[in-house]
Design a protein around this motif. Structure first.
Motif, short mmCIF file in Angstrom:
data_model
loop_
_atom_site.label_atom_id
_atom_site.label_comp_id
_atom_site.label_asym_id
_atom_site.label_seq_id
_atom_site.Cartn_x
_atom_site.Cartn_y
_atom_site.Cartn_z
N UNK A 1 0.93 -1.15 0.09
CA UNK A 1 0.01 -0.14 -0.01
C UNK A 1 1.00 1.20 0.07
N UNK A 2 0.38 2.34 -0.94
CA UNK A 2 1.08 3.35 -0.81
C UNK A 2 0.32 4.52 -0.25
N UNK A 3 0.99 5.34 0.74
CA UNK A 3 0.42 6.39 1.53
C UNK A 3 0.06 7.32 0.51
N UNK A 4 -0.95 8.09 0.30
CA UNK A 4 -1.39 9.13 -0.52
C UNK A 4 -1.15 10.37 0.11
N UNK A 5 -1.93 10.52 1.11
CA UNK A 5 -2.31 11.78 1.86
C UNK A 5 -3.15 11.74 3.06
N UNK A 6 -3.34 12.52 3.71
CA UNK A 6 -4.31 12.79 4.86
C UNK A 6 -5.55 13.00 4.03
N UNK A 7 -6.54 12.54 4.63
CA UNK A 7 -8.18 12.70 3.94
C UNK A 7 -8.30 14.43 3.73
N UNK A 8 -7.82 15.04 4.89
CA UNK A 8 -7.98 16.46 5.10
C UNK A 8 -7.18 17.23 3.71
N UNK A 95 -4.90 5.54 1.48
CA UNK A 95 -3.70 4.46 0.97
C UNK A 95 -4.41 3.95 -0.53
N UNK A 96 -3.32 3.71 -1.47
CA UNK A 96 -3.78 3.08 -2.63
C UNK A 96 -2.99 1.77 -2.73
N UNK A 97 -3.54 0.68 -3.04
CA UNK A 97 -3.04 -0.68 -3.24
C UNK A 97 -2.55 -0.99 -4.72
N UNK A 98 -1.44 -0.28 -5.06
CA UNK A 98 -0.82 -0.45 -6.50
C UNK A 98 -0.61 -1.79 -6.93
#
Length: 105
Positions: A1-8, A95-98
């Motif tokens: 999983x890649x951390x994209x960013x906080x929801x905010x 998170x995105x599961x690439x």
């Protein structure tokens, strides 16, 4: 999983480009989060730079529209779908599961 960013940090109607071996865009639309290959299947343009309307993103180069839920284009000039990826929100972080590419037949 890649951390994209906080929801905010990803307001409704916005997109974020994640760099990697295959660039991925994360979109916040219609109350949900979606991830697609960032590059338009018609020509080399970043979908993160496109316009979001409902659950669609319009390519900034030639106006092809892709369904954020499926990656399928709904108008020309794009004819091929882009891959989608699972998105998970945990503890206020996107998170995105690439590793799991969801190809469309």
């Amino acid at each position: 999983m890649i951390r994209a960013c906080p929801v905010s940090e990803l307001p409704e109607g916005e997109a974020l480009r994640l760099e990697g071996s295959v660039p991925v865009s994360v979109f916040h639309a219609e109350g949900g989060y979606y991830a697609l290959d960032d590059t338009c299947s018609h020509q080399d343009a970043s979908l993160a730079d496109g316009w979001i309307e409902g659950c669609y993103v319009e390519c900034p180069l030639h106006a092809a529209r892709f369904d954020l839920r499926t990656g399928v284009p709904n108008c020309l000039p794009a004819k091929n779908a882009v891959r989608t990826y699972p998105v998970v929100v945990a503890d206020g972080v996107i998170y995105v599961d690439t590793r799991v590419r969801q190809d469309v037949a």
